[in-house]
Motif scaffolding. Sequence first.
Motif, PDB file in Angstrom:
ATOM      1  N   VAL A 148      32.272  38.714  24.433  1.00 15.97           N
ATOM      2  CA  VAL A 148      33.463  38.306  25.207  1.00 15.97           C
ATOM      3  C   VAL A 148      32.582  37.121  26.204  1.00 15.97           C
ATOM      4  N   GLU A 149      33.545  36.010  26.227  1.00 15.66           N
ATOM      5  CA  GLU A 149      32.934  34.957  27.258  1.00 15.66           C
ATOM      6  C   GLU A 149      33.763  34.715  28.270  1.00 15.66           C
ATOM      7  N   ALA A 150      33.466  34.572  29.378  1.00 13.25           N
ATOM      8  CA  ALA A 150      33.952  34.510  30.850  1.00 13.25           C
ATOM      9  C   ALA A 150      33.462  33.280  31.477  1.00 13.25           C
ATOM     10  N   LEU A 151      34.398  32.162  31.780  1.00 15.17           N
ATOM     11  CA  LEU A 151      34.323  30.978  32.482  1.00 15.17           C
ATOM     12  C   LEU A 151      35.149  31.091  33.906  1.00 15.17           C
ATOM     13  N   PHE A 152      34.402  31.140  35.043  1.00 15.69           N
ATOM     14  CA  PHE A 152      34.920  30.967  36.326  1.00 15.69           C
ATOM     15  C   PHE A 152      34.724  29.631  36.514  1.00 15.69           C
ATOM     16  N   CYS A 153      36.045  29.108  37.150  1.00 11.76           N
ATOM     17  CA  CYS A 153      35.991  27.538  37.422  1.00 11.76           C
ATOM     18  C   CYS A 153      36.038  27.583  38.962  1.00 11.76           C
ATOM     19  N   ARG A 154      35.084  26.713  39.588  1.00  9.48           N
ATOM     20  CA  ARG A 154      34.840  26.315  40.899  1.00  9.48           C
ATOM     21  C   ARG A 154      35.475  24.978  41.088  1.00  9.48           C
ATOM     22  N   ALA A 155      35.500  24.091  40.149  1.00  8.02           N
ATOM     23  CA  ALA A 155      36.094  22.590  40.385  1.00  8.02           C
ATOM     24  C   ALA A 155      36.254  22.427  38.861  1.00  8.02           C
ATOM     25  N   GLY A 156      37.524  21.409  38.633  1.00 10.70           N
ATOM     26  CA  GLY A 156      37.651  21.008  37.752  1.00 10.70           C
ATOM     27  C   GLY A 156      38.878  21.841  36.810  1.00 10.70           C
ATOM     28  N   LYS A 163      31.071  40.745  41.079  1.00 12.96           N
ATOM     29  CA  LYS A 163      32.703  40.512  41.100  1.00 12.96           C
ATOM     30  C   LYS A 163      33.067  40.548  39.842  1.00 12.96           C
ATOM     31  N   LEU A 164      32.392  40.124  38.714  1.00 11.72           N
ATOM     32  CA  LEU A 164      33.037  40.086  37.426  1.00 11.72           C
ATOM     33  C   LEU A 164      33.327  41.570  37.062  1.00 11.72           C
ATOM     34  N   TRP A 165      32.332  42.508  37.336  1.00  8.75           N
ATOM     35  CA  TRP A 165      32.434  43.972  36.777  1.00  8.75           C
ATOM     36  C   TRP A 165      33.613  44.534  37.449  1.00  8.75           C
ATOM     37  N   GLU A 166      33.706  44.170  38.865  1.00  7.70           N
ATOM     38  CA  GLU A 166      34.753  44.717  39.621  1.00  7.70           C
ATOM     39  C   GLU A 166      36.337  44.040  39.035  1.00  7.70           C
ATOM     40  N   LEU A 167      36.387  42.735  38.361  1.00  9.42           N
ATOM     41  CA  LEU A 167      37.597  42.533  37.802  1.00  9.42           C
ATOM     42  C   LEU A 167      37.799  43.032  36.571  1.00  9.42           C
ATOM     43  N   LEU A 168      36.851  43.263  35.734  1.00 14.55           N
ATOM     44  CA  LEU A 168      37.195  44.050  34.495  1.00 14.55           C
ATOM     45  C   LEU A 168      37.482  45.427  34.766  1.00 14.55           C
ATOM     46  N   TYR A 169      37.251  45.899  35.616  1.00 12.75           N
ATOM     47  CA  TYR A 169      37.713  47.336  35.988  1.00 12.75           C
ATOM     48  C   TYR A 169      39.133  47.209  36.242  1.00 12.75           C
ATOM     49  N   LEU A 170      39.419  46.358  37.078  1.00 11.85           N
ATOM     50  CA  LEU A 170      40.864  46.018  37.460  1.00 11.85           C
ATOM     51  C   LEU A 170      41.681  45.817  36.500  1.00 11.85           C
ATOM     52  N   LEU A 171      41.200  44.827  35.517  1.00 14.52           N
ATOM     53  CA  LEU A 171      42.124  44.532  34.366  1.00 14.52           C
ATOM     54  C   LEU A 171      42.218  45.749  33.262  1.00 14.52           C
ATOM     55  N   PRO A 184      33.388  49.576  28.212  1.00 19.01           N
ATOM     56  CA  PRO A 184      34.043  48.535  29.004  1.00 19.01           C
ATOM     57  C   PRO A 184      34.308  47.510  28.166  1.00 19.01           C
ATOM     58  N   MET A 185      33.579  46.956  27.389  1.00 19.96           N
ATOM     59  CA  MET A 185      33.644  45.873  26.515  1.00 19.96           C
ATOM     60  C   MET A 185      34.606  45.774  25.473  1.00 19.96           C
ATOM     61  N   ASP A 186      34.638  47.270  25.028  1.00 24.39           N
ATOM     62  CA  ASP A 186      35.796  47.567  23.969  1.00 24.39           C
ATOM     63  C   ASP A 186      37.063  47.387  24.600  1.00 24.39           C
ATOM     64  N   GLN A 187      37.245  47.898  25.707  1.00 27.40           N
ATOM     65  CA  GLN A 187      38.255  48.011  26.515  1.00 27.40           C
ATOM     66  C   GLN A 187      38.790  46.349  26.769  1.00 27.40           C
ATOM     67  N   VAL A 188      38.094  45.642  27.481  1.00 33.88           N
ATOM     68  CA  VAL A 188      38.071  44.347  27.483  1.00 33.88           C
ATOM     69  C   VAL A 188      38.647  43.473  26.252  1.00 33.88           C
ATOM     70  N   ALA A 189      38.007  43.816  25.292  1.00 38.73           N
ATOM     71  CA  ALA A 189      38.327  43.134  23.692  1.00 38.73           C
ATOM     72  C   ALA A 189      39.599  43.505  23.384  1.00 38.73           C
ATOM     73  N   GLY A 190      39.978  44.759  23.697  1.00 35.07           N
ATOM     74  CA  GLY A 190      41.238  45.091  23.163  1.00 35.07           C
ATOM     75  C   GLY A 190      42.528  44.495  24.072  1.00 35.07           C
ATOM     76  N   LEU A 191      42.220  44.340  25.707  1.00 33.86           N
ATOM     77  CA  LEU A 191      43.045  43.721  26.295  1.00 33.86           C
ATOM     78  C   LEU A 191      43.242  42.290  25.604  1.00 33.86           C
ATOM     79  N   LEU A 192      42.128  41.653  25.371  1.00 35.09           N
ATOM     80  CA  LEU A 192      42.114  40.189  25.026  1.00 35.09           C
ATOM     81  C   LEU A 192      43.140  39.974  23.713  1.00 35.09           C
TER      82      LEU A 192
END
Length: 311
Positions: free
Chosen positions: A51-59, A171-179, A126-134
């Motif tokens: 799973v790839e995650a891209l957090f945008c700061r600008a653009g 913070k990404l682990w925190e977000l994945l937990y929330l999702l 955790p990653m299986d859960q994230v993949a299922g969500l996606l």
Amino acid sequence: MMGEYIRRWAAEGAHAGEIQGPFSLEGITAWECDLSGCAPLEPASVQPAHVEALFCRAGQLRATLCKGQTVCAGPGELLLVSDAAELRRFSLEDGCFQGIFALMDKAASRDLPAQEPTLWAGDASPMDQVAGLLRSHNGCMAVREPVWGPSVLASLCQLPKERRGAYFLLKLWELLYLLCNRQPAAVAPCANGYYDHYQADAVRNVHDYMLAHFDQHMTVPELARRFQLSPTFLKSCFRRLYGAPVHTYLQQYRLQTAARLLRTTSDSVLHIAVAVGYTGTSQFDSAFKALYHMTPAQYRKWCRENNVQNR
């Protein structure tokens, strides 16, 4: 997709000063990168079991799926992509992206927090859960958390470069937990259904008109009348195609353009505010600070101190 691109780009050594990392934590590896001015991104698939995650700061990041759906992420937002996504195109608005890219390996994280029942519910990793969500979002989704995103964006601006990647991983682990653990309705996908290409083309014409006249005042009813569309249809189809309401998308485009002008010119804040469609600095300052968590003057100073004024 981005993982292979980042590794190839870093290996070439031509842009070594524009990639920080890698940083690793609990099966996730991250790089901070500035892709401004880079070559167009070639279409590619995400590696299996990643799973790839891209957090945008600008653009702005824009992923276009084979069925025509477009998913966008702007400053303070996260784009999540799995190997279930059928990507047609991956592009950067105005050729600019500054942010953090993270590569999540399901195999490497299989024995991590999932074994702690107080952290992760069920037997899946955790990653299986994230993949299922996606998968419920066709393999690609933009995460717009009103508290998480702005907080991370503001904190990253205050940290030295060598500390940003590690902080982001926490913070990404925190977000994945929330999702993965909140009520299902809170992460339900958009309503089913697709618009035919005639309808989509009409809304793309509205989008192109907006960006060509972004310094002018415009409303949804005015745009709907100009292009002979129903305002309700315009709002729903625009959000489906571009991932944000018309007003929000236009405001973010204006503020991103303003940020680029603050980085690359010596024009006054008032001149830039007017150039992007604001009548004065008061409203402009408030809107800019809400997105970037600093005033335009503070942003310009920060860019100069961190040598990003010409990117």
